[in-house]
Design a protein around this motif. Structure first.
Motif, PDB file in Angstrom:
ATOM      1  N   LEU A 118     -11.017  28.213  13.683  1.00  0.00           N
ATOM      2  CA  LEU A 118     -10.513  26.885  14.010  1.00  0.00           C
ATOM      3  C   LEU A 118      -9.870  26.205  12.808  1.00  0.00           C
ATOM      4  O   LEU A 118     -10.245  26.444  11.660  1.00  0.00           O
ATOM      5  CB  LEU A 118     -11.649  26.005  14.535  1.00  0.00           C
ATOM      6  N   GLY A 119      -8.911  25.349  13.097  1.00  0.00           N
ATOM      7  CA  GLY A 119      -8.296  24.474  12.116  1.00  0.00           C
ATOM      8  C   GLY A 119      -8.325  23.050  12.614  1.00  0.00           C
ATOM      9  O   GLY A 119      -8.543  22.785  13.792  1.00  0.00           O
ATOM     10  N   HIS A 120      -8.099  22.092  11.710  1.00  0.00           N
ATOM     11  CA  HIS A 120      -7.980  20.650  11.935  1.00  0.00           C
ATOM     12  C   HIS A 120      -8.970  19.881  11.085  1.00  0.00           C
ATOM     13  O   HIS A 120      -8.653  18.818  10.589  1.00  0.00           O
ATOM     14  CB  HIS A 120      -8.148  20.261  13.411  1.00  0.00           C
ATOM     15  N   ILE A 121     -10.202  20.378  10.909  1.00  0.00           N
ATOM     16  CA  ILE A 121     -11.192  19.709  10.081  1.00  0.00           C
ATOM     17  C   ILE A 121     -11.044  20.220   8.654  1.00  0.00           C
ATOM     18  O   ILE A 121     -10.950  21.421   8.429  1.00  0.00           O
ATOM     19  CB  ILE A 121     -12.613  19.980  10.608  1.00  0.00           C
ATOM     20  N   HIS A 122     -11.042  19.301   7.669  1.00  0.00           N
ATOM     21  CA  HIS A 122     -10.715  19.689   6.299  1.00  0.00           C
ATOM     22  C   HIS A 122     -11.878  20.240   5.495  1.00  0.00           C
ATOM     23  O   HIS A 122     -11.688  20.740   4.387  1.00  0.00           O
ATOM     24  CB  HIS A 122     -10.092  18.500   5.558  1.00  0.00           C
ATOM     25  N   GLY A 123     -13.087  20.119   6.005  1.00  0.00           N
ATOM     26  CA  GLY A 123     -14.239  20.706   5.331  1.00  0.00           C
ATOM     27  C   GLY A 123     -14.764  21.881   6.134  1.00  0.00           C
ATOM     28  O   GLY A 123     -14.691  21.888   7.362  1.00  0.00           O
ATOM     29  N   ARG A 124     -15.289  22.896   5.427  1.00  0.00           N
ATOM     30  CA  ARG A 124     -15.822  24.052   6.160  1.00  0.00           C
ATOM     31  C   ARG A 124     -16.976  23.608   7.059  1.00  0.00           C
ATOM     32  O   ARG A 124     -17.790  22.767   6.680  1.00  0.00           O
ATOM     33  CB  ARG A 124     -16.306  25.128   5.188  1.00  0.00           C
ATOM     34  N   GLN A 125     -17.014  24.157   8.250  1.00  0.00           N
ATOM     35  CA  GLN A 125     -18.095  23.845   9.179  1.00  0.00           C
ATOM     36  C   GLN A 125     -18.377  25.054  10.049  1.00  0.00           C
ATOM     37  O   GLN A 125     -17.458  25.782  10.428  1.00  0.00           O
ATOM     38  CB  GLN A 125     -17.756  22.627  10.041  1.00  0.00           C
TER      39      GLN A 125
END
Length: 384
Positions: A212-219
């Motif tokens: 996934l992309g869009h969130i700037h911190g690893r999760q």
């Protein structure tokens, strides 16, 4: 098969007015070296390649150079578009790229994979570009697509239907806001209304791995559903979050392991807090001369020219905020009561100063000046 999951390069983004192309280039060079050293077979870039739908001319060479270097390092590359990208601009050159590079930006092709093979057989990679419901609903007549949740669930239903017919291992690359993530305030440019664009985790059931992309911190939402985050820090809210990518190993039966691959931070971010004089002179801040600095000075009243003064000590001071120390004793109701109780204009002004200065009213010199001005005003009105 060994896969590197990265996303949110945001080529062309600035940091508090400062360009980031050079810093991003150095980090992407480190990513290329990781691909070479780890013998990565496939690199997935899950959207927001550019920061703007109309990137400047200087951004394109960064992308083309990096994609070429990844191929030269021995990897196939699959890129999808994000909400910051123009799918048309990002995808127009896809037919001209080297055969090892695939750019997936067409929503109509969501259920059609790019198939990459290893010694265990095929791996089907399904790229899902950012899907805006109002723009793509005409592609799938008879399906209600009013939210991101509905749209992404339908796209993944198409993936599952195709995969059921093909069989084999599978990976999905998508760009969306999934339920369960913690967004960094002021970083992810969310367009949520009432939670409608939050995609439930169950929508991603089926594939062996979801990049996934869009969130700037690893999760990590589950063992097989993850965000890699951005390769650079683009906000002080991200300062404590590591930068890097996920290294995924698939064996004959599917997902075998996932490992975090850290990337270098060209210039660390730090938030410094204290009275302005301490920020300017206290030795405990000596080690931050080469850091990006957010300065929060806690003086009761605003100080003159704080940015210029702070940049003399911290050349990379990017933002200054006045945050007076302590808790405001006089809230809005208390302020209103003091104004109503004031016996004259001077006490109204003193109540206002106390309110905006976190409890510190007018000084003796200020009270004298206030009285003088008010007296002059009354004299002027009397002779009008």
């Amino acid at each position: 098969m060994r896969i590197l999951h990265t996303s949110d390069w945001h080529i062309g983004r600035t940091f508090h007015g400062h360009p980031t192309l050079d810093a991003l280039t150095s980090v992407l060079d480190a990513l290329v070296e990781q691909v070479r050293t780890a013998r990565v077979d496939l690199v997935i870039v899950a959207g927001d390649v550019f920061d703007s739908a109309a990137p400047s001319a200087a951004c394109y060479p960064v992308l083309s150079r990096t994609l070429g270097a990844l191929v030269d390092a021995g990897a196939r590359v699959i890129v999808t578009s994000g909400n910051h990208d123009s799918a048309a601009r990002l995808g127009f050159q896809s037919g001209l790229l080297r055969p090892e590079i695939t750019v997936l930006t067409d929503p109509a092709a969501v259920g059609t994979p790019v198939t990459v093979s290893d010694e265990h057989g095929p791996v089907h990679v399904y790229g899902i570009p950012y899907l805006e419901p109002a723009i793509v609903r005409h592609l799938w007549q008879g399906v209600e697509l009013r939210s991101q949740a509905q749209t992404m669930t339908h796209a993944l239903d198409l993936v599952r239907a195709d995969l059921a017919a093909r069989g084999g291992r599978s990976v999905v690359a998508a760009h969306c806001f999934a339920a369960g993530v913690e967004a960094t305030p002021g970083v992810e440019r969310e367009i949520r209304q009432g939670g409608l664009d939050v995609v439930p985790l169950s929508a991603f059931d089926g594939p062996d791995y979801v990049a996934l992309g869009h969130i700037h911190g690893r999760q990590q939402l589950s063992e097989r559903v993850r965000y890699a985050g951005a390769p650079l820090h683009y906000s002080f809210g991200e300062g404590d979050k590591p930068r890097g990518s996920w290294l995924i190993d698939l064996d004959a039966s599917g997902l075998r392991s996932v490992e975090w691959m850290p990337l270098p931070v060209p210039r660390p971010l730090v938030t410094l807090r204290g009275p302005l004089d301490d920020l300017l002179a206290d030795e405990r801040f000596d080690g931050h001369g080469e850091h990006w600095v957010r300065a929060e000075y806690t003086d009761p009243t605003p100080q003159p020219d704080p940015m210029r003064r702070l940049q003399e000590r911290f050349p990379w001071c990017a933002t200054v905020v006045h945050l007076p120390a302590g808790t405001r004793a006089d809230d809005a109701e208390g302020y209103a009561r003091r104004v109503r109780a004031a016996r004259d204009d001077a006490e109204v002004i003193d109540a206002f100063l106390s309110h905006v200065r976190e409890g510190e009213g007018a000084s003796d010199a200020e009270r004298s000046l206030i009285r003088e001005v008010l007296d002059a005003h009354r004299v002027s009105e009397a002779h009008a």
